[in-house]
Design a protein around this motif. Structure first.
Motif, PDB file in Angstrom:
ATOM      1  N   ASP A   1       0.849  -1.190   0.000  1.00 41.66           N
ATOM      2  CA  ASP A   1       0.000   0.000   0.000  1.00 41.66           C
ATOM      3  C   ASP A   1       0.886   1.242   0.000  1.00 41.66           C
ATOM      4  OD1 ASP A   1      -1.665   2.159   0.770  1.00 41.66           O
ATOM      5  OD2 ASP A   1      -3.054   0.773   1.753  1.00 41.66           O
ATOM      6  N   LYS A   2       0.576   2.188  -0.886  1.00 41.88           N
ATOM      7  CA  LYS A   2       1.436   3.371  -1.032  1.00 41.88           C
ATOM      8  C   LYS A   2       1.462   4.247   0.212  1.00 41.88           C
ATOM      9  CE  LYS A   2      -2.112   6.304  -3.184  1.00 41.88           C
ATOM     10  NZ  LYS A   2      -2.431   7.123  -4.372  1.00 41.88           N
ATOM     11  N   VAL A   3       0.533   4.013   1.148  1.00 38.25           N
ATOM     12  CA  VAL A   3       0.559   4.755   2.403  1.00 38.25           C
ATOM     13  C   VAL A   3       1.812   4.425   3.205  1.00 38.25           C
ATOM     14  CG1 VAL A   3      -0.529   4.874   4.692  1.00 38.25           C
ATOM     15  CG2 VAL A   3      -1.905   5.197   2.636  1.00 38.25           C
ATOM     16  N   PHE A   4       2.298   3.191   3.077  1.00 40.07           N
ATOM     17  CA  PHE A   4       3.454   2.763   3.860  1.00 40.07           C
ATOM     18  C   PHE A   4       4.728   3.061   3.070  1.00 40.07           C
ATOM     19  CE2 PHE A   4      -0.118   0.297   5.399  1.00 40.07           C
ATOM     20  CZ  PHE A   4       0.013   0.459   6.773  1.00 40.07           C
ATOM     21  N   GLN A   5       5.391   4.143   3.440  1.00 39.49           N
ATOM     22  CA  GLN A   5       6.600   4.596   2.756  1.00 39.49           C
ATOM     23  C   GLN A   5       7.762   4.509   3.740  1.00 39.49           C
ATOM     24  OE1 GLN A   5       6.856   5.325  -0.399  1.00 39.49           O
ATOM     25  NE2 GLN A   5       4.690   5.429  -0.977  1.00 39.49           N
ATOM     26  N   LEU A   6       8.674   3.585   3.495  1.00 38.22           N
ATOM     27  CA  LEU A   6       9.790   3.348   4.404  1.00 38.22           C
ATOM     28  C   LEU A   6      11.031   4.075   3.910  1.00 38.22           C
ATOM     29  CD1 LEU A   6       9.210  -0.475   4.920  1.00 38.22           C
ATOM     30  CD2 LEU A   6       8.494   1.399   6.420  1.00 38.22           C
ATOM     31  N   LEU A   7      11.796   4.605   4.857  1.00 40.71           N
ATOM     32  CA  LEU A   7      13.007   5.343   4.500  1.00 40.71           C
ATOM     33  C   LEU A   7      14.106   4.968   5.481  1.00 40.71           C
ATOM     34  CD1 LEU A   7      13.050   9.132   3.541  1.00 40.71           C
ATOM     35  CD2 LEU A   7      14.999   7.966   4.551  1.00 40.71           C
ATOM     36  N   PRO A   8      15.224   4.376   4.985  1.00 39.70           N
ATOM     37  CA  PRO A   8      15.493   4.095   3.578  1.00 39.70           C
ATOM     38  C   PRO A   8      14.620   2.967   3.044  1.00 39.70           C
ATOM     39  CG  PRO A   8      17.229   3.181   4.951  1.00 39.70           C
ATOM     40  CD  PRO A   8      16.364   3.995   5.857  1.00 39.70           C
ATOM     41  N   GLN A   9      14.484   2.926   1.726  1.00 39.77           N
ATOM     42  CA  GLN A   9      13.663   1.895   1.114  1.00 39.77           C
ATOM     43  C   GLN A   9      14.350   0.538   1.247  1.00 39.77           C
ATOM     44  OE1 GLN A   9      11.482   2.762  -2.491  1.00 39.77           O
ATOM     45  NE2 GLN A   9      12.203   0.863  -3.416  1.00 39.77           N
ATOM     46  N   PRO A  10      13.640  -0.468   1.753  1.00 37.22           N
ATOM     47  CA  PRO A  10      14.255  -1.798   1.894  1.00 37.22           C
ATOM     48  C   PRO A  10      14.623  -2.404   0.548  1.00 37.22           C
ATOM     49  CG  PRO A  10      12.271  -1.597   3.242  1.00 37.22           C
ATOM     50  CD  PRO A  10      12.304  -0.397   2.341  1.00 37.22           C
ATOM     51  N   GLN A  11      15.509  -3.377   0.611  1.00 34.39           N
ATOM     52  CA  GLN A  11      15.948  -4.047  -0.618  1.00 34.39           C
ATOM     53  C   GLN A  11      14.827  -4.886  -1.231  1.00 34.39           C
ATOM     54  OE1 GLN A  11      18.771  -3.309  -1.887  1.00 34.39           O
ATOM     55  NE2 GLN A  11      19.823  -2.339  -0.169  1.00 34.39           N
ATOM     56  N   SER A  12      13.994  -5.508  -0.391  1.00 34.50           N
ATOM     57  CA  SER A  12      12.924  -6.371  -0.906  1.00 34.50           C
ATOM     58  C   SER A  12      11.730  -6.307   0.029  1.00 34.50           C
ATOM     59  CB  SER A  12      13.415  -7.822  -1.022  1.00 34.50           C
ATOM     60  OG  SER A  12      12.348  -8.699  -1.305  1.00 34.50           O
ATOM     61  N   VAL A  13      10.541  -6.087  -0.545  1.00 36.46           N
ATOM     62  CA  VAL A  13       9.291  -6.109   0.214  1.00 36.46           C
ATOM     63  C   VAL A  13       8.305  -6.995  -0.538  1.00 36.46           C
ATOM     64  CG1 VAL A  13       7.392  -4.782   1.185  1.00 36.46           C
ATOM     65  CG2 VAL A  13       9.684  -3.766   1.079  1.00 36.46           C
ATOM     66  N   GLU A  14       7.851  -8.051   0.123  1.00 38.11           N
ATOM     67  CA  GLU A  14       6.823  -8.929  -0.436  1.00 38.11           C
ATOM     68  C   GLU A  14       5.571  -8.780   0.420  1.00 38.11           C
ATOM     69  OE1 GLU A  14       8.684 -12.969  -1.625  1.00 38.11           O
ATOM     70  OE2 GLU A  14       9.928 -12.158   0.011  1.00 38.11           O
ATOM     71  N   VAL A  15       4.440  -8.505  -0.212  1.00 31.47           N
ATOM     72  CA  VAL A  15       3.183  -8.304   0.503  1.00 31.47           C
ATOM     73  C   VAL A  15       2.231  -9.431   0.132  1.00 31.47           C
ATOM     74  CG1 VAL A  15       1.258  -6.736   0.901  1.00 31.47           C
ATOM     75  CG2 VAL A  15       3.549  -5.820   0.504  1.00 31.47           C
ATOM     76  N   PHE A  16       1.539  -9.964   1.142  1.00 31.85           N
ATOM     77  CA  PHE A  16       0.711 -11.149   0.944  1.00 31.85           C
ATOM     78  C   PHE A  16      -0.736 -10.873   1.325  1.00 31.85           C
ATOM     79  CE2 PHE A  16       4.982 -12.476   2.403  1.00 31.85           C
ATOM     80  CZ  PHE A  16       5.435 -12.993   1.200  1.00 31.85           C
ATOM     81  N   PRO A  17      -1.655 -11.668   0.785  1.00 25.78           N
ATOM     82  CA  PRO A  17      -3.059 -11.523   1.177  1.00 25.78           C
ATOM     83  C   PRO A  17      -3.277 -12.001   2.606  1.00 25.78           C
ATOM     84  CG  PRO A  17      -2.794 -13.383  -0.309  1.00 25.78           C
ATOM     85  CD  PRO A  17      -1.464 -12.694  -0.256  1.00 25.78           C
ATOM     86  N   GLY A  18      -4.382 -11.593   3.166  1.00 24.89           N
ATOM     87  CA  GLY A  18      -4.695 -11.983   4.534  1.00 24.89           C
ATOM     88  C   GLY A  18      -4.706 -10.792   5.462  1.00 24.89           C
ATOM     89  N   LYS A  19      -5.235 -10.983   6.645  1.00 28.86           N
ATOM     90  CA  LYS A  19      -5.374  -9.900   7.603  1.00 28.86           C
ATOM     91  C   LYS A  19      -4.029  -9.560   8.223  1.00 28.86           C
ATOM     92  CE  LYS A  19      -8.046  -8.407  11.625  1.00 28.86           C
ATOM     93  NZ  LYS A  19      -8.227  -7.068  10.978  1.00 28.86           N
ATOM     94  N   GLY A  20      -3.755  -8.275   8.296  1.00 26.86           N
ATOM     95  CA  GLY A  20      -2.523  -7.810   8.914  1.00 26.86           C
ATOM     96  C   GLY A  20      -2.760  -7.330  10.334  1.00 26.86           C
ATOM     97  N   ILE A  21      -2.067  -6.274  10.718  1.00 29.47           N
ATOM     98  CA  ILE A  21      -2.193  -5.750  12.081  1.00 29.47           C
ATOM     99  C   ILE A  21      -2.315  -4.237  12.053  1.00 29.47           C
ATOM    100  CG2 ILE A  21      -0.863  -7.660  13.088  1.00 29.47           C
ATOM    101  CD1 ILE A  21       1.496  -5.675  13.351  1.00 29.47           C
ATOM    102  N   MET A  22      -2.927  -3.691  13.090  1.00 34.91           N
ATOM    103  CA  MET A  22      -2.943  -2.255  13.330  1.00 34.91           C
ATOM    104  C   MET A  22      -1.844  -1.900  14.334  1.00 34.91           C
ATOM    105  SD  MET A  22      -5.256  -0.796  11.463  1.00 34.91           S
ATOM    106  CE  MET A  22      -5.422   0.801  12.275  1.00 34.91           C
ATOM    107  N   HIS A  23      -1.551  -0.617  14.438  1.00 34.32           N
ATOM    108  CA  HIS A  23      -0.460  -0.193  15.324  1.00 34.32           C
ATOM    109  C   HIS A  23      -0.775  -0.483  16.787  1.00 34.32           C
ATOM    110  CE1 HIS A  23      -3.191   3.237  15.727  1.00 34.32           C
ATOM    111  NE2 HIS A  23      -2.514   3.584  16.810  1.00 34.32           N
ATOM    112  N   THR A  24      -2.050  -0.663  17.117  1.00 33.40           N
ATOM    113  CA  THR A  24      -2.437  -0.933  18.500  1.00 33.40           C
ATOM    114  C   THR A  24      -2.475  -2.423  18.826  1.00 33.40           C
ATOM    115  OG1 THR A  24      -4.741  -0.824  17.772  1.00 33.40           O
ATOM    116  CG2 THR A  24      -3.791   1.182  18.718  1.00 33.40           C
ATOM    117  N   ASP A  25      -2.220  -3.278  17.845  1.00 31.28           N
ATOM    118  CA  ASP A  25      -2.417  -4.713  18.048  1.00 31.28           C
ATOM    119  C   ASP A  25      -1.298  -5.385  18.832  1.00 31.28           C
ATOM    120  OD1 ASP A  25      -4.820  -4.652  16.755  1.00 31.28           O
ATOM    121  OD2 ASP A  25      -4.084  -5.493  14.862  1.00 31.28           O
TER     122      ASP A  25
END
Length: 683
Positions: free
Chosen positions: A23-47
Motif C-alpha cells: 500500500d502506497k501509504v506505507f513509505q519506508l526510508l530508507p527503502q528496503p531491498q525487498s518487500v513482499e506483501v501477501f493476502p490476509g489480515k494484517g495488524i494495526m499499530h495498537t495490536d
C-alpha cells in the motif's frame, strides 16, 4: 521458551507464496531491498501487546511505539525477536521482518540487524497510526549496499546544545546512518593541551557519554582533528610551530614539537570518542609547506614533507587501534590533475590529458594503512573522477567517498534539493566500486542551522542504504511523510524548493560588488547606493534589474510563507524544523522589503506619497530588529548564537563568513551596514 520458538516458527511459515505490492501509504526510508506483501489480515499499530525474544537474543533499543510494550509474553499479538544465521542476509546489519495476523517477527544475525529491523517496524507502526491503515502481511528482506554510512559534524564555528546532539543520534539511527565523523577543532575540552579548547568546549566525559548513547543505537562516532593545515585553532596559541610566522594555517612538519602537540590532541580525541574505528587526520588544502628554515634544511620537497607527515600520523593512528583517514586533494594537486578531477570534461577530453605519472612515481610515499578520502561535492560520476578511482584500485589503496549535504554554498540554505542528488550519485559510485564507505559532509563555513541540512543527512541514510531505489523527486515526497507525517499527494513541502531558490537573490541583493557566499571566503563589498532626493527616478533606473528581481522574490516569499503556515498546521512532528524554515524565509526576504521600499520612495508621484514612502523605509529599518530577535529566538533553541567570553578568533585563512564576529552580527553581513547607511541618509 519452547512455546515462543513455536510461535516464531508459525509466524515464519505463515508467509504466502502470492505477493502483491505494498500500500502506497506505507513509505519506508530508507527503502528496503525487498518487500513482499501477501493476502490476509494484517495488524494495526495498537495490536502488538508484548515483546518476546528467543533464547540468547537481547532486546535492542526500541522506538517510541514499541518500547512501551511489556517484555513478558501474554495473550494477543507480539513482537518476536531472534538472532539467527539462517535465512537472513549475510550483512551484519541485515534483517528479515515478517508481519502476519499473529504478530511481527524480526530475525537478524547481529544486534545491529535486530535494531534496524525494529526501526523499520517503527515506521510501519507510525504510518498505521498516522493514517489509520492496517499493516498488511509482508516479508521484508533488507541489508545496506554500503557498510559505512556516515555524516560529518563540523563544529569549528558554533556549538549546538548537548541535548540536540542526543536527538541527532536518534534521528540518524532512525534512517540507518551508522556513523558520524566529528570535526572538533577547539570544541573539545582537551586535557593534555587545555589552551586549545574553547571556553564553551564539550568535556571529554560529556562526549564519552554521547558516544556510548550513539553506540547503543549502532551509530559510531570518530574524531576529525585537523593537522598540517586548517590548524588555526592550534597555531593561534602555538606560534612557534607555524610554517609561516604571519599565518596560523599550517604546522611546520619538520619540527618535532609539531607531533608532540598533534599527538596529544589525537589522544584526547580518541579517549573522548572511544568506540570509533577511525581517526581522520585532515591534511587538506595546504598552501605553504617547505618555506621555513626547518623544512628547507631537510632538502625535501613540499610534497615529500606532506607525505612524511602523513606517514607519521598514520603510524600513530594504527598504534592506537584506529584506521587513519586523509583528505586526498594535496597529492592530486602535486600530480597536476586536481582541476581535471573537479571538472565535468568528457571522456574524450579527459583521455587526451590524463597523466598519473607523478603519482605513479611517488606511490612509495602513500601509506597503505591509510584510507584516502576522495571528496567531490557535486557530480561524482564524471570521467576523470572514475579514472581516479580506478587508479586507487589498481594501486591497492583504500578509498572512502565524501559527498556533501552542505558545502558552504550559502550561509543559510543548502541548495539543489539539499544536495541530495549529489549524495545519491556518489553513494551509487561507492556501492558499485565497493569503496570503504561514504561520508556526507556538512561544512560550517557559513554555519547554516543544522535543521536546514537535515534533508541531506537523511538522503545519506536513504541512498547509502539503497542507492538505486528511488529518484530524487520520490525521495523528497517520502522524506516529507517520514519527517512530518504528510502524504505525498499533499505536496506540503513544495515550499522548500522555493526557499532554496530565494537564497540566490538574498546573497547579493544589497551589494554591487563582493559576496558573502562562504564557500571560498567572504570578500570586500560595495553596498548599493541610495535614492537622490533631488533626482527622483534615477535610482530606480540604475537598479532596474534588482528591483525586478525583488518583485519576483516578494511573490516567492508570500508563496513560501503560506506553504510553511499550512505545513505547520498539518505537521504531526518536527514542527521546529518548519519554524527554522520560517525564520530563514523572513531573513532572506529582508533585503527584498528594503529594496522595494526604497523604490516606492524614489518613484513617488508627489510630496505626500514621498513622505509616506519614507515612513515605510523607516519601518522596514525598524523591522530588522524584530526580524533578528524572532530568528535568533528560534535558532537559539538548539544552538549557541555567539562565541563565549574569552574566545580567541584565528586568522582564518579561508576568511569564512561565520568567523567574522564573535557575536551573531555576521549573519547580517550586509544588512547591518546597509541599515546604518539608510538611517544616515534619512536624517
Amino acid at each position: 521458551m519452547k512455546i515462543q520458538l513455536l510461535i516464531i516458527s508459525l509466524l515464519l511459515a505463515a508467509s504466502s507464496l502470492y505477493a502483491r505490492s505494498l500500500d502506497k501509504v506505507f513509505q519506508l526510508l530508507p527503502q528496503p531491498q525487498s518487500v513482499e506483501v501477501f493476502p490476509g489480515k494484517g495488524i494495526m499499530h495498537t495490536d502488538l501487546k508484548f515483546v518476546s525474544t528467543a533464547p540468547g537474543t537481547p532486546v535492542p533499543i526500541l522506538g517510541a511505539l514499541t518500547d512501551v510494550l511489556p517484555r513478558a509474553g501474554r495473550g494477543g499479538k507480539g513482537l518476536y525477536l531472534q538472532l539467527s544465521g539462517q535465512n537472513v542476509p549475510d550483512s551484519p546489519e541485515g534483517y528479515v521482518l515478517v508481519v502476519n495476523d499473529k504478530g511481527v517477527i524480526v530475525t537478524a544475525r547481529t544486534e545491529a540487524g535486530l535494531f534496524y529491523g525494529c526501526q523499520t517496524l517503527e515506521q510501519l507502526l507510525e504510518d498505521s497510526r498516522d493514517f489509520g491503515r492496517e499493516i498488511p502481511q509482508m516479508k521484508i528482506t533488507d541489508y545496506p549496499a554500503i557498510a559505512y554510512r556516515a555524516v560529518h559534524l563540523d563544529t569549528k564555528h558554533h556549538l549546538d546544545r548537548m541535548e540536540y546532539y542526543y536527538r541527532m543520534v536518534d534521528r540518524l539511527a532512525r534512517y540507518k546512518v551508522n556513523a558520524v565523523i566529528w570535526e572538533l577543532e577547539d570544541k573539545l575540552r582537551f586535557t593534555r593541551r587545555p589552551e586549545i579548547g574553547a571556553p564553551n568546549a564539550i568535556s571529554k566525559q560529556e562526549m564519552q557519554a554521547l558516544c556510548r548513547y550513539a553506540k547503543e543505537r549502532n551509530v559510531e562516532i570518530s574524531p576529525l582533528v585537523q593537522g598540517l593545515g586548517h590548524a588555526g585553532f592550534i597555531l593561534k596559541h602555538h606560534w612557534e610551530l607555524r610554517e609561516n610566522p604571519a599565518s596560523d594555517w599550517e604546522f611546520c612538519p619538520s619540527d618535532p614539537r609539531t607531533y608532540e602537540v598533534q599527538f596529544d590532541l589525537y589522544l584526547d580525541a580518541l579517549e573522548a570518542m572511544p568506540y570509533g574505528k577511525y581517526l581522520h587526520v585532515g591534511g587538506d588544502e595546504i598552501t605553504a609547506i617547505g618555506i621555513d628554515d626547518r623544512c628547507k634544511a631537510t632538502g625535501k620537497t613540499a610534497f615529500e614533507l606532506q607525505m612524511i607527515w602523513l606517514k607519521k600520523v598514520c603510524r600513530f593512528a594504527v598504534e592506537h587501534g584506529r584506521i587513519p583517514i586523509f583528505w586526498d586533494d594535496m597529492p592530486l594537486k602535486y600530480a597536476g590533475i586536481w582541476e581535471l578531477v573537479l571538472s565535468d570534461k568528457s571522456e574524450e577530453e579527459v583521455a587526451k590529458v590524463w597523466d598519473t605519472s607523478k603519482l605513479d612515481e611517488a606511490i612509495g610515499l602513500f601509506p597503505k594503512e591509510c584510507v584516502y578520502m576522495r571528496w567531490k561535492y557535486e557530480d561524482a560520476a564524471t570521467s576523470a573522477h572514475r579514472r581516479l578511482l580506478k587508479w586507487y584500485h589498481d594501486k591497492g589503496l583504500k578509498v572512502m567517498g565524501a559527498t556533501a549535504a552542505s558545502a558552504g554554498d550559502s550561509p543559510f540554505m543548502p541548495r539543489r534539493n539539499t544536495r541530495s542528488e549529489y549524495v545519491k550519485g556518489f553513494s551509487q559510485l561507492v556501492a558499485d566500486n565497493q569503496l570503504e564507505g561514504i561520508l556526507a559532509t556538512a561544512w560550517d563555513d557559513g554555519s547554516p542551522h543544522l535543521e536546514t541540512v537535515w534533508r541531506g543527512f537523511i538522503a545519506q541514510g536513504e541512498f547509502g542504504w539503497n542507492p538505486s531505489a528511488r529518484d530524487i523527486g520520490t525521495f523528497k515526497q517520502v522524506h516529507a511523510q517520514r519527517e512530518y507525517g504528510f502524504l505525498p499527494e499533499d505536496n506540503r513541502m513544495d515550499f522548500l524548493d522555493e526557499l532554496e531558490k530565494a537564497v540566490f537573490f538574498f546573497d547579493g541583493a544589497l551589494v554591487t560588488s563582493g559576496h558573502r557566499n562562504p564557500a571560498w571566503g567572504t570578500s570586500d563589498f560595495t553596498l548599493i547606493g541610495l535614492p537622490d532626493k533631488a533626482n527622483p527616478g534615477a535610482w530606480s533606473e540604475l537598479y532596474e534589474d534588482k528591483i525586478a528581481r525583488a518583485k519576483i522574490e516578494a511573490d516567492r516569499y508570500e508563496k513560501i510563507a503560506e506553504g510553511i503556515r499550512k505545513a505547520k498546521a498539518e505537521a504531526l512532528r518536527n514542527r521546529y524544523t518548519l519554524q527554522v524554515y520560517e525564520q530563514t524565509n523572513n531573513l532572506q526576504n529582508y533585503p527584498v522589503r528594503l529594496i522595494l521600499a526604497l523604490n516606492d520612495y524614489d518613484t513617488a508621484k508627489d510630496e505626500t506619497a514621498r513622505r509616506a514612502a519614507l515612513e515605510t523605509v523607516a519601518e522596514v529599518c525598524d523591522y530588522f530588529d524584530v526580524m533578528r530577535a524572532d530568528l535568533e529566538s528560534v535558532y537559539s533553541e538548539i544552538r549557541f548564537m555567539q562565541q563565549p567570553e574569552g574566545f580567541i578568533s584565528d586568522l582564518n585563512h579561508h576568511n569564512h563568513l561565520a568567523s567574522k564576529t564573535n557575536n551573531s552580527d555576521w549573519w547580517y553581513y550586509y544588512e547591518i551596514p546597509m541599515i546604518r547607511k539608510v538611517r544616515a541618509w534619512m536624517k
